[in-house]
Design an enzyme around this catalytic site. Structure first.
Site, PDB file in Angstrom:
ATOM      1  N   ASN A 178      82.999 -37.475 -24.588  1.00 35.34           N
ATOM      2  CA  ASN A 178      82.193 -36.463 -23.904  1.00 35.34           C
ATOM      3  C   ASN A 178      80.791 -37.007 -23.700  1.00 35.34           C
ATOM      4  OD1 ASN A 178      81.443 -33.796 -22.954  1.00 35.34           O
ATOM      5  ND2 ASN A 178      80.425 -33.469 -24.931  1.00 35.34           N
ATOM      6  N   HIS A 194      76.914 -35.541 -23.493  1.00 37.54           N
ATOM      7  CA  HIS A 194      76.142 -34.339 -23.791  1.00 37.54           C
ATOM      8  C   HIS A 194      74.662 -34.638 -23.560  1.00 37.54           C
ATOM      9  CE1 HIS A 194      75.215 -30.497 -25.646  1.00 37.54           C
ATOM     10  NE2 HIS A 194      74.229 -31.116 -26.286  1.00 37.54           N
ATOM     11  N   SER A 228      73.909 -38.410 -25.081  1.00 36.00           N
ATOM     12  CA  SER A 228      74.823 -39.042 -26.036  1.00 36.00           C
ATOM     13  C   SER A 228      76.229 -39.080 -25.465  1.00 36.00           C
ATOM     14  CB  SER A 228      74.889 -38.236 -27.344  1.00 36.00           C
ATOM     15  OG  SER A 228      73.599 -37.954 -27.854  1.00 36.00           O
ATOM     16  N   ASP A 267      80.490 -30.437 -29.882  1.00 33.11           N
ATOM     17  CA  ASP A 267      79.428 -31.447 -29.756  1.00 33.11           C
ATOM     18  C   ASP A 267      79.220 -32.263 -31.029  1.00 33.11           C
ATOM     19  OD1 ASP A 267      79.028 -30.732 -27.096  1.00 33.11           O
ATOM     20  OD2 ASP A 267      77.557 -29.209 -27.619  1.00 33.11           O
TER      21      ASP A 267
HETATM   22  C1  GAR Z   1      75.629 -33.071 -17.552  1.00 29.56           C
HETATM   23  O1  GAR Z   1      74.246 -33.013 -17.792  1.00 29.56           O
HETATM   24  C2  GAR Z   1      76.390 -33.128 -18.850  1.00 29.56           C
HETATM   25  O2  GAR Z   1      75.745 -33.878 -19.845  1.00 29.56           O
HETATM   26  C3  GAR Z   1      76.426 -31.675 -19.222  1.00 29.56           C
HETATM   27  O3  GAR Z   1      76.658 -30.997 -18.010  1.00 29.56           O
HETATM   28  C4  GAR Z   1      76.125 -31.760 -16.941  1.00 29.56           C
HETATM   29  C5  GAR Z   1      77.231 -31.998 -15.941  1.00 29.56           C
HETATM   30  O4  GAR Z   1      76.730 -32.602 -14.795  1.00 29.56           O
HETATM   31  N1  GAR Z   1      77.449 -31.409 -20.175  1.00 29.56           N
HETATM   32  C6  GAR Z   1      77.340 -30.492 -21.116  1.00 29.56           C
HETATM   33  O5  GAR Z   1      76.372 -29.787 -21.243  1.00 29.56           O
HETATM   34  C7  GAR Z   1      78.541 -30.396 -22.025  1.00 29.56           C
HETATM   35  N2  GAR Z   1      78.229 -29.615 -23.177  1.00 29.56           N
HETATM   36  P1  GAR Z   1      77.699 -33.276 -13.741  1.00 29.56           P
HETATM   37  O6  GAR Z   1      78.786 -32.246 -13.436  1.00 29.56           O
HETATM   38  O7  GAR Z   1      76.840 -33.559 -12.559  1.00 29.56           O
HETATM   39  O8  GAR Z   1      78.267 -34.521 -14.379  1.00 29.56           O
END
Ligand code: GAR
Length: 212
Positions: free
Chosen positions: A114, A116, A143, A152
């Site tokens: 994942n 995060h 991360s 997480d």
């Molecule tokens: C990213 O910032 C990712 O790190 C976060 O959502 C966004 C997705 O962006 N993920 C989380 O918060 C998971 N807990 P994207 O769809 O443009 O890749």
């Protein structure tokens, strides 16, 4: 290494993985291919990104399932049916905004990663950037980690640190962090696909060495 990418929305991290593969055609070897994109949301922008890159996609809508376990089982079935039934070897969560059940996480143990948008173990969960700003932090970051049942958590493979700038709002900080997400997610996939990442206890190691 055949990978499946799970998304819920914009898909910019999926795009970073797609771009790493296509840029590598002219440069260094890229050891991973995306064999399936799964979205739990119909119409997610990331689906169009995958389709534009010729990657098979499927929508598995959690609302069509009676509980988390049956939804997750449908995703495992799709991942294992990908690549003409050969299945993906690594599952990458890229803005996938559903909690996963323990059976799914255990099934894919050390094959499920994942990204995060914080320096874990700090700032798990949602609304990370506003909480970082509210706490007056000087730094944030992102991360990539192997997934464990507790949200997480899990062995951290790579992190990038990002400064908080005076005047940042959550969107400005999110954009600065996202730039680094797009660097470290493909890099983590490359390290795993090259067989350079191991898990020792609950610590990830690269080339047999811990982070510290
Ligand atoms: C990213 O910032 C990712 O790190 C976060 O959502 C966004 C997705 O962006 N993920 C989380 O918060 C998971 N807990 P994207 O769809 O443009 O890749």
């Amino acid at each position: 290494m055949k990978i499946a990418v799970l998304i819920s929305g914009r898909g910019s991290n999926l795009q970073a993985l797609i771009d790493a593969a296509s840029q590598a055609e002219a440069g260094p070897r890229w050891p991973a291919g995306i064999v399936l994109g799964i979205s739990n949301v119909a119409g997610a922008q990331g689906l169009q990104r995958a389709e534009a890159a010729g990657i098979p996609t499927t929508v598995i809508n959690h609302k069509d399932f009676e509980d988390r376990e049956t939804f997750d089982a449908a995703m495992t079935a799709a991942i294992e049916a990908a690549a003409d039934g050969n299945g993906a070897e690594l599952v990458c969560l890229a803005g996938f905004m559903r909690l996963l059940s323990t059976p799914f996480i255990d099934h894919w143990r050390d094959r499920l990663i994942n990204i995060h948008p914080s320096l874990l173990p700090a700032y798990k969960g949602l609304d990370v950037h506003q909480r970082v700003l509210d706490a007056g932090e000087d730094f944030s970051g992102c991360s990539v980690h192997f997934v464990r049942p507790e949200m997480d958590t899990g062995p951290i493979i790579l992190q990038a640190k990002v400064p908080v700038q005076p005047g940042d709002d959550a969107d400005a900080l999110a954009a600065r962090v996202l730039e680094q997400e797009h660097v470290i997610y493909p890099e983590a996939v490359r390290l795993i696909a090259d067989g350079r990442v191991s898990v020792d206890g609950e610590l990830a190691q690269i080339d047999g060495k811990g982070k510290n």
